[in-house]
Design a protein around this motif. Structure first.
Motif, PDB file in Angstrom:
ATOM      1  N   UNK A  73       0.834  -1.196   0.000  1.00 13.64           N
ATOM      2  CA  UNK A  73       0.000   0.000   0.000  1.00 13.64           C
ATOM      3  C   UNK A  73       0.866   1.242   0.000  1.00 13.64           C
ATOM      4  N   UNK A  74       0.539   2.195  -0.848  1.00 16.09           N
ATOM      5  CA  UNK A  74       1.216   3.487  -0.864  1.00 16.09           C
ATOM      6  C   UNK A  74       0.479   4.353   0.159  1.00 16.09           C
ATOM      7  N   UNK A  75       1.136   4.651   1.289  1.00 16.06           N
ATOM      8  CA  UNK A  75       0.424   5.351   2.357  1.00 16.06           C
ATOM      9  C   UNK A  75       0.892   6.787   2.575  1.00 16.06           C
ATOM     10  N   UNK A  76       1.891   7.222   1.865  1.00 14.14           N
ATOM     11  CA  UNK A  76       2.329   8.614   2.004  1.00 14.14           C
ATOM     12  C   UNK A  76       2.868   9.101   0.671  1.00 14.14           C
ATOM     13  N   UNK A  77       2.437  10.288   0.290  1.00  9.54           N
ATOM     14  CA  UNK A  77       2.898  10.889  -0.961  1.00  9.54           C
ATOM     15  C   UNK A  77       3.036  12.395  -0.721  1.00  9.54           C
ATOM     16  N   UNK A  78       4.272  12.886  -0.808  1.00 11.39           N
ATOM     17  CA  UNK A  78       4.551  14.299  -0.531  1.00 11.39           C
ATOM     18  C   UNK A  78       5.112  14.921  -1.806  1.00 11.39           C
TER      19      UNK A  78
END
Length: 81
Positions: A73-78
């Motif tokens: 799961x991709x849980x952080x994208x900044x």
């Protein structure tokens, strides 16, 4: 611009998932339509930490992503500039 970022996020997620399913995720350069994405992958044991440098014909920006190694799961994208 936001729609373009979301579209690239989705396409990268598919690319990374396919790569992980077939092998291991390594740093690379990936071309999507008219965009060039260079990314570096670090493995901290729990997550993949991915730094992306994205260039489209209209703009250039950076993105940092965290992907859980167990669930993928991709849980952080900044986003950066």
């Amino acid at each position: 611009m936001m729609n373009e970022q979301r579209r690239i996020e989705i396409l990268l997620r598919r690319h990374w998932r396919s790569t992980i399913d077939q092998d291991i995720l390594l740093s690379d350069t990936y071309e999507i339509e008219e965009s060039i994405i260079s990314y570096t992958v670090d493995d901290d044991g729990k997550d993949y930490l991915i730094d992306c440098d994205i260039t489209t014909k209209s703009y250039h920006y950076t993105m940092q992503v965290k992907i859980d190694m167990e669930t993928l799961d991709m849980y952080e994208c900044i986003y950066g500039h």
